[in-house]
Scaffold this motif. Structure first.
Motif, PDB file in Angstrom:
ATOM      1  N   LEU A 127       0.207  -1.065  -0.072  1.00  0.00           N
ATOM      2  CA  LEU A 127       0.409  -0.540  -0.415  1.00  0.00           C
ATOM      3  C   LEU A 127       0.757   1.495  -0.052  1.00  0.00           C
ATOM      4  N   ILE A 128       1.883   1.622   0.980  1.00  0.00           N
ATOM      5  CA  ILE A 128       2.886   2.603   0.601  1.00  0.00           C
ATOM      6  C   ILE A 128       3.765   2.403  -0.707  1.00  0.00           C
ATOM      7  N   ILE A 129       3.889   1.564  -1.484  1.00  0.00           N
ATOM      8  CA  ILE A 129       4.975   2.191  -2.447  1.00  0.00           C
ATOM      9  C   ILE A 129       3.397   2.216  -3.618  1.00  0.00           C
ATOM     10  N   LYS A 130       2.689   2.053  -3.229  1.00  0.00           N
ATOM     11  CA  LYS A 130       0.956   2.250  -4.469  1.00  0.00           C
ATOM     12  C   LYS A 130       0.734   3.897  -3.821  1.00  0.00           C
ATOM     13  N   LEU A 131       0.841   4.253  -2.758  1.00  0.00           N
ATOM     14  CA  LEU A 131       0.632   5.216  -2.262  1.00  0.00           C
ATOM     15  C   LEU A 131       1.848   6.464  -3.017  1.00  0.00           C
ATOM     16  N   LYS A 132       2.961   5.926  -2.651  1.00  0.00           N
ATOM     17  CA  LYS A 132       3.772   6.545  -3.380  1.00  0.00           C
ATOM     18  C   LYS A 132       4.188   7.136  -4.754  1.00  0.00           C
ATOM     19  N   SER A 133       3.899   5.820  -5.352  1.00  0.00           N
ATOM     20  CA  SER A 133       3.785   6.165  -6.625  1.00  0.00           C
ATOM     21  C   SER A 133       2.849   7.301  -7.064  1.00  0.00           C
ATOM     22  N   ILE A 134       1.985   6.873  -6.517  1.00  0.00           N
ATOM     23  CA  ILE A 134       0.209   7.992  -6.489  1.00  0.00           C
ATOM     24  C   ILE A 134       1.324   9.857  -6.314  1.00  0.00           C
ATOM     25  N   VAL A 135       1.271   9.960  -5.056  1.00  0.00           N
ATOM     26  CA  VAL A 135       1.958  11.027  -4.952  1.00  0.00           C
ATOM     27  C   VAL A 135       3.105  12.373  -5.405  1.00  0.00           C
TER      28      VAL A 135
ATOM     29  N   SER B  64      -2.848  22.775  -1.712  1.00  0.00           N
ATOM     30  CA  SER B  64      -4.283  21.651  -1.049  1.00  0.00           C
ATOM     31  C   SER B  64      -4.413  21.414  -2.241  1.00  0.00           C
ATOM     32  N   ALA B  65      -4.277  22.796  -3.615  1.00  0.00           N
ATOM     33  CA  ALA B  65      -4.973  21.422  -4.454  1.00  0.00           C
ATOM     34  C   ALA B  65      -4.512  20.784  -5.280  1.00  0.00           C
ATOM     35  N   ASN B  66      -3.435  20.436  -5.266  1.00  0.00           N
ATOM     36  CA  ASN B  66      -2.678  18.878  -5.481  1.00  0.00           C
ATOM     37  C   ASN B  66      -3.358  18.392  -4.568  1.00  0.00           C
ATOM     38  N   LEU B  67      -3.494  18.061  -3.224  1.00  0.00           N
ATOM     39  CA  LEU B  67      -4.306  17.247  -2.369  1.00  0.00           C
ATOM     40  C   LEU B  67      -5.314  16.776  -3.029  1.00  0.00           C
ATOM     41  N   VAL B  68      -6.564  17.353  -3.227  1.00  0.00           N
ATOM     42  CA  VAL B  68      -6.995  16.809  -3.944  1.00  0.00           C
ATOM     43  C   VAL B  68      -7.219  16.186  -5.180  1.00  0.00           C
ATOM     44  N   ASP B  69      -6.429  15.855  -5.979  1.00  0.00           N
ATOM     45  CA  ASP B  69      -5.993  15.208  -7.685  1.00  0.00           C
ATOM     46  C   ASP B  69      -5.331  14.290  -6.975  1.00  0.00           C
ATOM     47  N   VAL B  70      -3.949  14.153  -5.667  1.00  0.00           N
ATOM     48  CA  VAL B  70      -3.911  13.164  -5.340  1.00  0.00           C
ATOM     49  C   VAL B  70      -4.665  12.233  -4.383  1.00  0.00           C
ATOM     50  N   ILE B  71      -5.822  12.505  -4.159  1.00  0.00           N
ATOM     51  CA  ILE B  71      -7.314  12.082  -3.555  1.00  0.00           C
ATOM     52  C   ILE B  71      -7.947  11.967  -4.692  1.00  0.00           C
ATOM     53  N   LEU B  72      -8.120  11.710  -5.325  1.00  0.00           N
ATOM     54  CA  LEU B  72      -8.774  11.274  -6.681  1.00  0.00           C
ATOM     55  C   LEU B  72      -8.019  10.573  -7.539  1.00  0.00           C
ATOM     56  N   ASP B  73      -6.897  10.376  -7.533  1.00  0.00           N
ATOM     57  CA  ASP B  73      -5.966   9.323  -7.808  1.00  0.00           C
ATOM     58  C   ASP B  73      -6.023   8.328  -6.895  1.00  0.00           C
ATOM     59  N   VAL B  74      -6.073   8.392  -6.424  1.00  0.00           N
ATOM     60  CA  VAL B  74      -6.110   7.575  -4.777  1.00  0.00           C
ATOM     61  C   VAL B  74      -7.558   6.221  -5.169  1.00  0.00           C
ATOM     62  N   GLU B  75      -8.848   7.252  -5.778  1.00  0.00           N
ATOM     63  CA  GLU B  75     -10.219   7.020  -5.816  1.00  0.00           C
ATOM     64  C   GLU B  75      -9.824   5.787  -7.575  1.00  0.00           C
ATOM     65  N   ASP B  76      -9.134   6.706  -7.934  1.00  0.00           N
ATOM     66  CA  ASP B  76      -9.323   5.619  -9.666  1.00  0.00           C
ATOM     67  C   ASP B  76      -7.960   4.592  -9.033  1.00  0.00           C
ATOM     68  N   ALA B  77      -7.038   4.931  -8.358  1.00  0.00           N
ATOM     69  CA  ALA B  77      -6.138   3.922  -7.868  1.00  0.00           C
ATOM     70  C   ALA B  77      -6.334   2.481  -7.464  1.00  0.00           C
ATOM     71  N   PHE B  78      -7.332   2.538  -6.660  1.00  0.00           N
ATOM     72  CA  PHE B  78      -8.220   1.665  -6.303  1.00  0.00           C
ATOM     73  C   PHE B  78      -9.220   1.348  -6.320  1.00  0.00           C
ATOM     74  N   ASP B  79     -10.256   2.074  -6.836  1.00  0.00           N
ATOM     75  CA  ASP B  79     -11.594   2.299  -7.329  1.00  0.00           C
ATOM     76  C   ASP B  79     -12.616   2.053  -6.243  1.00  0.00           C
ATOM     77  N   ILE B  80     -11.898   3.062  -5.467  1.00  0.00           N
ATOM     78  CA  ILE B  80     -12.762   3.550  -4.331  1.00  0.00           C
ATOM     79  C   ILE B  80     -13.452   4.850  -4.409  1.00  0.00           C
ATOM     80  N   ARG B  81     -14.095   5.045  -3.511  1.00  0.00           N
ATOM     81  CA  ARG B  81     -15.082   6.739  -3.004  1.00  0.00           C
ATOM     82  C   ARG B  81     -14.485   7.331  -2.052  1.00  0.00           C
ATOM     83  N   ILE B  82     -13.947   8.334  -1.931  1.00  0.00           N
ATOM     84  CA  ILE B  82     -13.720   8.558  -0.838  1.00  0.00           C
ATOM     85  C   ILE B  82     -14.574   9.994  -0.896  1.00  0.00           C
ATOM     86  N   GLU B  83     -16.000  10.026   0.470  1.00  0.00           N
ATOM     87  CA  GLU B  83     -16.205  10.454   1.356  1.00  0.00           C
ATOM     88  C   GLU B  83     -15.596  12.233   1.771  1.00  0.00           C
TER      89      GLU B  83
END
Length: 82
Positions: free
Chosen positions: A6-14, A41-60
């Motif tokens: 999970l850390i490796i995947k998050l690292k590639s996302i950020v 903060s603008a890029n943090l939103v991009d990180v969150i969207l990328d996390v959603e896509d990478a893991f096929d989840i929806r973050i509230e």
């Protein structure tokens, strides 16, 4: 998902959004996206969207507000994958 995987995947996302290369090299659960990696903060939103896509989840929205560190992101992703 296993912690290291999970850390490796998050690292590639950020990676595209980081401003502090040294902090990125030492990324761990304790790494803060804004304070340590200098992600704005603008890029943090991009990180969150990328996390959603990478893991096929929806973050509230309330979870998005909490997702400021690697540990918080890991907790949210793991809770969504269960």
């Amino acid at each position: 998902m296993e912690k290291n995987e999970l850390i490796i995947k998050l690292k590639s996302i950020v990676e595209p959004y980081i401003q502090d290369e040294e902090a990125f090299k030492n990324l761990s659960e304790e790494t803060d996206f804004v304070k340590d990696l200098k992600i704005n903060s603008a890029n943090l939103v991009d990180v969150i969207l990328d996390v959603e896509d990478a893991f096929d989840i929806r973050i509230e929205n309330d979870e998005m507000e909490q997702m400021v560190s690697v540990k918080a992101a890991m907790d949210i992703v793991n809770s969504k994958l269960k």
